[in-house]
Design a protein around this motif. Sequence first.
Motif: not given
Lengths: 160, 155
Positions: A36-46, A48-55, A69-74
């Motif tokens: 299996l694979k477990a992923r933690l994902i952040w959903g936002t309309d903004e 990608k913020p600078e300086g955060k370790n997000l992929q 879902f309603k959010w544009k970016n994940y």
Amino acid sequence: MTRIGKQRLAWALLLSLGWATLLAGTAGAAPADLGLKARLIWGTDEPKPEGKNLQDLEPALREKLRKVFKWKNYFKVSEHPITLARHQPTHVRLSHKCEIEVSYADDATIEVKLFGEGKHTGTVHKSAEALRKGQLAIIAGDDKEKYGDAWFVVISANTP
Amino acid sequence: MNPETELKLQAWVDGELPAAEAARLAAQAANDPALQALARQLRAVKAALPGNELARSVPETREFYWGTIQRALERAEVTDTVRPVWRWRAWLGAYGWRTALGAALLLVLAAPVLRPRHPAALAPQVQVDSPLENVNSYTFRSEADGMTVMWVSSQ
């Protein structure tokens, strides 16, 4: 070979095959190790913020989430492979606040328990067969730290 | 006189009544002319029958007659109990081993279908709970999108 000899041989063969079929069926019901694979994902309309370790999320999953879902970016916060064995729950820390415990609830069902800040927040049961076929088990909620955003814990089969 | 009294009277005439009841009926008959008349009639018939029965002759002897019936009964019992077993054995002898081979082949071919599946594999694929009082949770499932979602919201 006499007629009675043939009869005995045939019935012995039938009984052996019956037992073999039964044993094969029983063995087939036992759960195998499941990747299996477990992923933690952040959903936002903004953006990608600078300086955060997000992929960036892989496009297929992103589109799936966008459809529901309603959010544009994940964005992917973290990802952890899990090899799930029978009778052996697996604990995975997805972030400093979020942890999951994954186990077999029975031979065919996967149980995912979510712990938020150490507290048992919820449990989802999902068929292992459905996961193997590409379905997702998701536990999600509102982001307490940023109004309007959301977090997602996505459990899926670990296919390349 | 009712039929029950008539039957009792007949039993009295034949000496089949208990002593106490026989005494009661004798006392009753002593004061009842109808009972006395019937008792006389029954005694007359009883006395006439033994010496005047017509002699009948049958072609077979008594032993042969009952022996024939007994043999017929024994044949019927044998037919009921033994014949089905012999039929079954005869059928098995003729076709049994072919049937067994056919059934074995069928079992092998059907094994993937017959393999037991865990009931949970067919059950609804989600069960959700949240033990926290200050957390609302609900679930939804999208078959088209292939996902089960539990949404957690804090109050």
